[in-house]
Design an enzyme around this catalytic site. Structure first.
Site, PDB file in Angstrom:
ATOM      1  N   GLY A   1      -3.251  -0.494   9.514  1.00 53.67           N
ATOM      2  CA  GLY A   1      -2.282   0.476  10.083  1.00 53.67           C
ATOM      3  C   GLY A   1      -2.577   1.091  11.373  1.00 53.67           C
ATOM      4  NE  ARG A   2       1.332   5.461   9.756  1.00 51.26           N
ATOM      5  CZ  ARG A   2       2.089   5.173   9.267  1.00 51.26           C
ATOM      6  NH1 ARG A   2       3.437   4.404   9.736  1.00 51.26           N
ATOM      7  NH2 ARG A   2       1.840   5.180   7.937  1.00 51.26           N
ATOM      8  CB  ILE A   3      -5.771   5.601  10.036  1.00 49.89           C
ATOM      9  CG1 ILE A   3      -4.442   7.066   9.743  1.00 49.89           C
ATOM     10  CG2 ILE A   3      -6.707   6.186   9.987  1.00 49.89           C
ATOM     11  CD1 ILE A   3      -4.294   7.460   8.316  1.00 49.89           C
TER      12      ILE A   3
ATOM     13  NE  ARG B   1       0.170  -5.329   1.215  1.00 52.76           N
ATOM     14  CZ  ARG B   1       1.667  -4.456   1.683  1.00 52.76           C
ATOM     15  NH1 ARG B   1       1.587  -4.526   0.261  1.00 52.76           N
ATOM     16  NH2 ARG B   1       1.732  -3.407   2.477  1.00 52.76           N
TER      17      ARG B   1
ATOM     18  CB  ILE C   1     -11.388   7.498   6.187  1.00 50.02           C
ATOM     19  CG1 ILE C   1     -10.823   6.151   6.819  1.00 50.02           C
ATOM     20  CG2 ILE C   1     -12.140   8.564   6.709  1.00 50.02           C
ATOM     21  CD1 ILE C   1      -9.464   6.811   7.126  1.00 50.02           C
TER      22      ILE C   1
ATOM     23  NE  ARG D   1      -4.721   9.302  -1.031  1.00 52.91           N
ATOM     24  CZ  ARG D   1      -4.680   9.944   0.479  1.00 52.91           C
ATOM     25  NH1 ARG D   1      -6.120  10.231   0.897  1.00 52.91           N
ATOM     26  NH2 ARG D   1      -3.525  10.884   0.550  1.00 52.91           N
TER      27      ARG D   1
ATOM     28  CD  GLU E   1     -10.451  13.055  -3.191  1.00 59.69           C
ATOM     29  OE1 GLU E   1      -9.866  14.086  -2.732  1.00 59.69           O
ATOM     30  OE2 GLU E   1     -10.432  12.198  -2.610  1.00 59.69           O
TER      31      GLU E   1
ATOM     32  CG  HIS F   1      -9.481  13.764   0.842  1.00 58.81           C
ATOM     33  ND1 HIS F   1      -9.336  13.883  -0.200  1.00 58.81           N
ATOM     34  CD2 HIS F   1      -8.382  13.802   2.166  1.00 58.81           C
ATOM     35  CE1 HIS F   1      -8.312  13.207   0.481  1.00 58.81           C
ATOM     36  NE2 HIS F   1      -8.073  13.158   1.297  1.00 58.81           N
ATOM     37  CB  ILE F   2     -12.347  17.236   5.483  1.00 58.90           C
ATOM     38  CG1 ILE F   2     -13.946  16.712   6.761  1.00 58.90           C
ATOM     39  CG2 ILE F   2     -13.589  18.622   5.016  1.00 58.90           C
ATOM     40  CD1 ILE F   2     -14.934  17.553   7.059  1.00 58.90           C
ATOM     41  N   GLY F   3     -10.866  14.111   6.544  1.00 55.07           N
ATOM     42  CA  GLY F   3     -10.066  13.435   6.540  1.00 55.07           C
ATOM     43  C   GLY F   3      -9.084  14.014   8.234  1.00 55.07           C
TER      44      GLY F   3
HETATM   45  P1  NAP Z   1      -0.604   2.512   7.664  1.00 56.94           P
HETATM   46  O1  NAP Z   1       0.398   2.723   8.987  1.00 56.94           O
HETATM   47  O2  NAP Z   1       0.570   2.644   6.262  1.00 56.94           O
HETATM   48  O3  NAP Z   1      -1.645   1.585   7.611  1.00 56.94           O
HETATM   49  C1  NAP Z   1      -1.695   1.141   5.906  1.00 56.94           C
HETATM   50  C2  NAP Z   1      -2.262   0.013   6.184  1.00 56.94           C
HETATM   51  O4  NAP Z   1      -2.978  -0.780   4.923  1.00 56.94           O
HETATM   52  C3  NAP Z   1      -1.770  -0.998   6.703  1.00 56.94           C
HETATM   53  O5  NAP Z   1      -1.788  -2.477   7.965  1.00 56.94           O
HETATM   54  C4  NAP Z   1      -1.208  -2.588   5.826  1.00 56.94           C
HETATM   55  O6  NAP Z   1      -0.728  -3.448   5.892  1.00 56.94           O
HETATM   56  C5  NAP Z   1      -2.860  -2.077   4.707  1.00 56.94           C
HETATM   57  N1  NAP Z   1      -2.419  -2.119   3.282  1.00 56.94           N
HETATM   58  C6  NAP Z   1      -1.640  -1.676   2.384  1.00 56.94           C
HETATM   59  N2  NAP Z   1      -1.767  -2.813   1.499  1.00 56.94           N
HETATM   60  C7  NAP Z   1      -2.098  -3.254   1.400  1.00 56.94           C
HETATM   61  C8  NAP Z   1      -3.037  -4.594   0.680  1.00 56.94           C
HETATM   62  N3  NAP Z   1      -3.039  -4.878  -0.647  1.00 56.94           N
HETATM   63  N4  NAP Z   1      -4.079  -5.405   0.960  1.00 56.94           N
HETATM   64  C9  NAP Z   1      -4.560  -5.113   2.696  1.00 56.94           C
HETATM   65  N5  NAP Z   1      -4.107  -4.668   3.338  1.00 56.94           N
HETATM   66  C10 NAP Z   1      -3.338  -3.604   2.922  1.00 56.94           C
HETATM   67  O7  NAP Z   1      -0.862   4.217   6.950  1.00 56.94           O
HETATM   68  P2  NAP Z   1      -1.372   4.923   8.106  1.00 56.94           P
HETATM   69  O8  NAP Z   1      -1.133   6.267   7.869  1.00 56.94           O
HETATM   70  O9  NAP Z   1      -2.560   4.529   8.409  1.00 56.94           O
HETATM   71  O10 NAP Z   1      -2.632   5.763   6.309  1.00 56.94           O
HETATM   72  C11 NAP Z   1      -3.387   4.670   5.861  1.00 56.94           C
HETATM   73  C12 NAP Z   1      -4.401   5.372   4.767  1.00 56.94           C
HETATM   74  O11 NAP Z   1      -5.483   6.671   5.338  1.00 56.94           O
HETATM   75  C13 NAP Z   1      -3.245   6.242   4.335  1.00 56.94           C
HETATM   76  O12 NAP Z   1      -2.289   5.592   2.825  1.00 56.94           O
HETATM   77  C14 NAP Z   1      -3.696   7.201   2.736  1.00 56.94           C
HETATM   78  O13 NAP Z   1      -4.185   6.988   1.990  1.00 56.94           O
HETATM   79  C15 NAP Z   1      -4.756   7.539   3.838  1.00 56.94           C
HETATM   80  N6  NAP Z   1      -5.072   8.849   4.350  1.00 56.94           N
HETATM   81  C16 NAP Z   1      -6.462   9.322   4.764  1.00 56.94           C
HETATM   82  C17 NAP Z   1      -6.413  10.895   4.385  1.00 56.94           C
HETATM   83  C18 NAP Z   1      -7.628  11.509   4.485  1.00 56.94           C
HETATM   84  O14 NAP Z   1      -7.981  12.896   4.473  1.00 56.94           O
HETATM   85  N7  NAP Z   1      -8.433  10.934   4.170  1.00 56.94           N
HETATM   86  C19 NAP Z   1      -5.719  11.906   5.642  1.00 56.94           C
HETATM   87  C20 NAP Z   1      -4.904  11.043   5.665  1.00 56.94           C
HETATM   88  C21 NAP Z   1      -3.853   8.825   5.365  1.00 56.94           C
HETATM   89  P3  NAP Z   1       0.041  -4.424   5.033  1.00 56.94           P
HETATM   90  O15 NAP Z   1       1.225  -3.816   4.999  1.00 56.94           O
HETATM   91  O16 NAP Z   1       0.239  -5.417   6.149  1.00 56.94           O
HETATM   92  O17 NAP Z   1      -0.879  -4.579   4.520  1.00 56.94           O
END
Ligand code: NAP
Length: 335
Positions: A160-162, A183, A241, A243, A272, A291-293
């Site tokens: 996704g974005r990250i 997906r 990074i 969950r 956590e 969890h300092i991402g």
């Molecule tokens: P995003 O743009 O919504 O990207 C999430 C990606 O995961 C999408 O490309 C989605 O693609 C894929 N996905 C979702 N369900 C899936 C599944 N069942 N199987 C395979 N791929 C799947 O979100 P983002 O902004 O990049 O953030 C992603 C995650 O990073 C967040 O939800 C959060 O949990 C985590 N995060 C962690 C921190 C930290 O501090 N460590 C900080 C921010 C975010 P499809 O819909 O095509 O499956």
């Protein structure tokens, strides 16, 4: 008595801020609403939420039926995080409360940390630092072998974005071929970074670096389990990074203990804070951070600011700016 701080010359909406937020963001809300800052304690929140129109919280804020029943005026829960797995979305919808998160304002911040964990684990940076501090230059005069990074294959679960910001660093910065598992296809990542969509098993077995950047959902919980970890190369590194519960932590610990993979770089954990008796703490082939991402001043301010703007927009009746995907159709309003 509840003391909300804000302008006294208007009939104001009430916002509860349930975590630490920068003063300038608080000020932007106080210009237009009454603001009560709480510590994040659940009991305190339950006691104060009766008068609130909005809650500004972080990813660990739990919103459930009990809290919603105590908050008849509540219109919006604005998270200052991307992950929103602690919200009961069904209950929120029943109560007419919209959920917003802060997508897109921390992608580079997260991707930078991801590369730090990846490089740190592959080149044994934390372990080397610990050795030097213990007065050991090299154990028994031997080399501290790491694994090569540039040109190796990176597999991203959740492009996704990250994920895309991580792919950019890997592909353009380190000449890494990129595999990904989603997906749906991500044509932009394919075009810009040559990323190739593959089934999960193929990603696990072909990647030198498996990076998890997916959200925690019922579908992704436990997605990287014993079987998937078993497919990894003995020289491979896993970086999470996304969950913690996306990975079966016990299976990962066994693989690390038995040297079936090279190492793991972890920002997130099943529970956590990490339990003080977690076996992860005894493993040299793990590099961990608590969890300092997104923890840079700049990113946290952007996140808090976007959450505040979501609240103010909803309170003005203009609707949420960045509702979570499940609430993109959200139109229900309460007076
Ligand atoms: P995003 O743009 O919504 O990207 C999430 C990606 O995961 C999408 O490309 C989605 O693609 C894929 N996905 C979702 N369900 C899936 C599944 N069942 N199987 C395979 N791929 C799947 O979100 P983002 O902004 O990049 O953030 C992603 C995650 O990073 C967040 O939800 C959060 O949990 C985590 N995060 C962690 C921190 C930290 O501090 N460590 C900080 C921010 C975010 P499809 O819909 O095509 O499956």
């Amino acid at each position: 008595m509840v003391v909300f701080e804000g302008r006294e010359d208007m009939v104001l909406s009430r916002i509860i801020v349930a975590h630490n937020v920068a003063e300038n963001v608080l000020r932007s809300m106080r210009n237009q609403a009454e603001v009560l800052v709480l510590t994040g304690d659940r009991q305190e929140l339950l006691q104060q939420v009766g008068d609130a129109d909005a809650i500004h919280g972080n990813g660990s804020l739990v919103i459930d039926e009990e809290l919603l029943a105590a908050a008849p005026r509540l219109k919006i829960v604005a998270l200052s995080s991307v992950g929103y797995n602690n919200l009961d979305l069904e209950a929120m919808r029943r109560h007419g409360v919209v959920a917003t998160n802060v997508p897109g304002v921390l992608d580079d911040t997260l991707a930078d940390l991801t590369m730090g964990l990846l490089i740190g684990t592959a080149r044994r940076l934390a372990e080397s630092d610990r050795m030097m501090r213990a007065g050991i230059w090299r154990p028994g005069g031997k080399p501290i072998w790491g694994v090569e990074i540039s040109g190796k294959t990176m597999g991203i679960i959740g492009m996704g974005r990250i994920g895309q910001a991580i792919a950019r660093r890997g592909a353009l910065g380190m000449s890494m071929p990129i595999l990904y598992h989603n997906r749906h296809r991500n044509p932009q990542a394919e075009q810009l970074y040559g990323a190739e969509l593959v089934p999960l098993d193929e990603l696990m077995s072909q990647s030198d670096y498996v990076v998890i950047a997916a959200p925690l959902t019922p579908e992704t919980r436990g997605m990287v389990g014993e079987h998937e970890i078993g497919l990894m190369k003995p020289t491979a590194v896993l970086v999470n990074i996304g969950r913690g519960p996306i990975v079966d932590e016990q299976a990962l610990i066994r693989a690390l203990q038995e040297g079936r993979i090279f190492g793991a770089g972890l920002d997130v954990f099943e529970k956590e804070p990490l339990a003080p008796d977690s076996p992860l703490l005894k493993l040299n082939n793990v590099m961990m951070v608590p969890h300092i991402g997104s923890e840079t001043q700049e990113a946290r301010e952007r996140m808090a600011d976007l959450a505040a703007r979501n609240i103010l927009s909803v309170l003005r009746g203009e609707g949420p700016l960045t509702p979570v995907p499940e609430f993109r159709d959200f139109t229900e309003r309460r007076d």
